[in-house]
Enzyme design. Structure first.
Site, mmCIF file in Angstrom:
data_model
loop_
_atom_site.group_PDB
_atom_site.id
_atom_site.type_symbol
_atom_site.label_atom_id
_atom_site.label_comp_id
_atom_site.label_asym_id
_atom_site.label_seq_id
_atom_site.Cartn_x
_atom_site.Cartn_y
_atom_site.Cartn_z
ATOM 1 N N ASP A 115 -9.803 -3.620 -5.358
ATOM 2 C CA ASP A 115 -9.186 -2.791 -4.318
ATOM 3 C C ASP A 115 -9.817 -1.399 -4.325
ATOM 4 O OD1 ASP A 115 -7.483 -1.414 -2.584
ATOM 5 O OD2 ASP A 115 -5.744 -2.541 -3.242
ATOM 6 N N HIS B 215 -8.137 -4.801 -1.292
ATOM 7 C CA HIS B 215 -6.882 -4.327 -0.725
ATOM 8 C C HIS B 215 -6.237 -5.344 0.209
ATOM 9 C CE1 HIS B 215 -4.179 -0.947 -0.193
ATOM 10 N NE2 HIS B 215 -4.240 -1.067 1.109
ATOM 11 N N SER C 2 0.850 -1.184 0.000
ATOM 12 C CA SER C 2 0.000 0.000 0.000
ATOM 13 C C SER C 2 0.898 1.250 0.000
ATOM 14 C CB SER C 2 -0.960 -0.036 1.191
ATOM 15 O OG SER C 2 -1.985 0.903 1.049
#
Length: 686
Positions: free
Chosen positions: A623, A658, A538
């Protein structure tokens, strides 16, 4: 593993898109990828998956072995430590061979029969992705509200179930955060709704059971803020929290009066951060008021909340970050961080005692856990370290005695914590700042530069990666890897200032710190550039993108999970989830100074023709936090410009978001693939 095979990498077509801002022109050849409904996009992602699978095919058996090895360390038929709330003991358990948790409870004592709340294995069986969240029990203990996400996009549908009959109410509330809070009438639910496009949580509604219409209670019109709604630990108040990176605001309502009007606690003042906890006749306020960078604790009467009436309980200290508080009838427990280490401070409210729980390790993690009752002298907390499995401990704050309620079992038969060593060392960044690292490795390793080493970091949002235990990581340690957590600026490991010095126009400190740590590890003989690997996900994936642009020669391989790499384009697109709420973290590129600074480090914008390390890049099609097209575009541009024959893989989970795969063991398969990638580069195949 190189790309010299006869199997050619996928080709991504180029459709130049001219992007103009502040008189600056950028040309994005892969802008077309940002449409997940475009069949060409899906075909490209599938082609990349196929390419990765083909080149990794020789590791498939090893991946399976790694998966079974990781799985074998996990106690499959495991049960959480029960906690008591409103007359019931609540328990989460896993059963052998099953991927998802089972939630149960027992009335009054643990000897009573078990009531089933949810069997997520049954609920998940028709879905490739499944997540249950926001379990909320009504005050009379008869109903449970819960949220379900079956896409990985964090858009939850709230349902309500009768616990006794297991019958679902017909009520179905779509597009929420998943969490909800009951008023004390047992029929009114407060919940937060998301914007359909940006997924920003921005509205609070109340819902009466059995009614089709819902009442809009609050709407946050400032698109840099999000909202949440929850119930105070005292159960007296329903609280609406409005939050941005730098500013907070709260609204409160007596939970006995669900049709009443929420009252403003303290209106937002830009830069004023505060959180509130209610007990007895007071609100306790953790805040940075009066330039208390590391926060201080204040309180006010619940009936007189004006900011000028806030009185100090614990003063601000330059060297101690106050992270959290737990309030009890006779005690106040303060979670602090000093010199990077967690400290639990226990203070009697009558000031007759004030002491710290003793911890004797250089790298450890300790934090308070489920403490739902005020009227107790027992504190529950969790402890672990890089070499010590997790323990849940009860500590009697009066007698100062402790009881270990549960210690994590590491199965497989060959784990002995004495076979591993952890330490903390410090590197020096270019600006002279000392940057700490937490290391773990198997005893007997020599500092001869030949050890494979995986260096991990995150470095954003003030999120601290503490040195905690992992059974999965043992598969690397037992094969000779050293594992390092670099506590770079952008996290809060060394206090709030550590965070502030790694964001906005100081963001490059995060990248420079990581590189300085890498150089130090090489200089000190822990590893060499032939054996050094980096990993982040991320915002930590942004870090990976920056370091391979800045110092690719230091790393033999890099894993970037769901990486945030197209920073300029994303931060200029306020229709993308999270963008507007991120301005206080990265800066708003509509301002020229921020545009130029972000562009100077944005990984996608700074790819140039040169050699890059071996790289595995992962993403999820659904995501909602880092859109799949960022890593997809990044890989396409790297393929276009890189001058080496090193491995470059893009692996897209077509069913997840995610967080990756949703099952307990499905996610281990992703870990096994990543580890196989690293181990294969080291020539390790068993």
């Amino acid at each position: 593993m190189t790309e010299t095979s006869s199997i050619l990498p996928p080709y991504a077509k180029q459709e130049p898109q001219v992007l103009k801002k502040h008189g600056d022109i950028r040309v994005d050849n892969y802008f077309w990828m940002n449409d997940r409904k475009d069949p060409e996009v899906i075909e490209y992602l599938k082609a990349e998956n196929s390419y990765c699978d083909t080149h990794m095919a020789h590791t498939k058996g090893f991946q399976k072995d790694l998966f079974e090895e990781m799985k074998a360390r996990i106690k499959e038929d495991d049960t959480s430590v029960p906690y008591k709330y409103n007359g019931y003991w609540y328990i989460t358990k896993f059963e052998k061979g099953k991927d998802y948790p089972i939630y149960t409870r027992k009335k009054d004592t643990l000897d009573n029969p078990e009531e089933l709340l949810f069997d997520c294995n049954e609920m998940a069986k028709d879905h490739s992705y499944f997540k249950l969240a926001g379990i909320s029990i009504s005050p009379d203990n008869n109903l449970v509200a819960f949220g379900i996400d079956t896409t990985g996009r964090r858009k939850y549908t709230i349902r309500v179930k009768n616990i006794k009959t297991h019958k679902l109410w017909s009520d179905k509330i779509e597009n929420t955060t998943g969490s909800s809070s009951w008023a004390n009438d047992n029929k009114t639910l407060f919940y937060t709704k998301k914007d359909d496009v940006t997924l920003r949580a921005y509205q609070v509604y109340s819902h009466k059971l059995g009614q089709k219409s819902n009442a809009l209670i609050f709407q946050e019109d400032d698109d840099t803020f999000g909202v949440a709604v929850y119930k105070s630990k005292s159960r007296k108040y329903i609280i609406i929290a409005c939050y941005s990176t730098l500013t907070n605001e709260y609204h409160i309502l007596n939970a006995d009066e669900p049709d009443g009007k929420f009252e403003l606690f303290q209106q937002r003042i830009r830069g004023l951060e505060y959180s509130i906890a209610h007990y007895d006749n007071y609100f306790y306020i953790l805040t940075n008021k009066d330039k208390a960078t590391n926060f201080k604790l204040m309180r006010c009467l619940e009936v007189d909340r004006a900011i000028e009436k806030w009185e100090e309980v614990l003063e601000h200290r330059e060297d101690v970050l106050i992270e959290n508080i737990d309030i009890f009838q006779d005690y106040l427990v303060v979670s602090e961080r000093k010199n990077g280490l967690n400290e639990l401070r226990i203070k009697r409210k009558d000031d007759s005692e004030d002491y710290y729980l003793p911890f004797d390790n250089e790298t450890y993690t300790a934090f308070t856990t489920t403490n739902v009752d005020f009227n107790t002298e027992v504190l529950r907390f969790t402890y672990n370290s890089l070499t010590t499995p997790t323990s849940v401990i009860e500590f009697n704050m009066r007698t100062k005695t402790k009881t270990v309620l549960k210690e994590q079992e590491v199965l497989g038969g060959n784990f002995n914590k004495d076979n591993y060593v952890s330490e903390r060392i410090w590197a020096t960044a270019d600006d002279g700042t000392k940057v700490p690292m937490s290391l773990v490795y198997k005893k007997g390793i020599k500092k001869n530069g030949n050890n494979p080493l995986l260096q991990y970091a995150y470095g954003s949002y003030g999120a601290t990666v503490d040195p905690s235990f992992s059974t999965i990581r043992l598969s690397l340690l037992d094969r000779g890897f050293i594992y390092v957590i670099a506590h770079v600026r952008g996290g809060e490991y060394l206090g709030r200032q550590w965070y502030q010095n790694g964001k906005l126009l100081k963001k490059k400190n995060t990248f420079n710190d990581f590189i300085a740590c890498s150089r130090h590890l090489i200089t000190e003989g822990y590893t060499s550039s032939k054996h050094l690997y980096a990993m982040g996900g991320s915002a930590g994936g942004l870090l990976m993108g920056a370091i391979v642009n800045e110092a690719p020669e230091l790393y033999n391989g890099v894993i970037a999970a769901v990486p945030f790499v197209d920073v300029v384009t994303t931060m200029l697109d306020d229709s993308i989830p999270l963008t507007t709420g991120e301005y206080d973290e990265w800066g708003n590129p509509n301002d020229k100074s921020y545009y130029e600074y972000i562009k100077s480090y944005s990984p996608y914008d700074n790819i140039v023709p040169k050699a890059y390390p071996n790289m595995l890049i992962t993403t999820g099609l659904h995501d909602s936090q880092v859109q799949y097209w960022e890593p997809a575009k990044w890989v396409a541009k790297l393929r276009e410009l890189k001058t080496d024959s090193n491995t470059l893989f893009l692996k897209t989970n077509m069913d997840a978001g995610h967080g990756g795969a949703s099952g307990r063991f499905e996610s281990l398969k992703e870990d096994a693939e990543e580890f196989a990638f690293l181990l294969d580069l080291e020539g390790i195949s068993n």
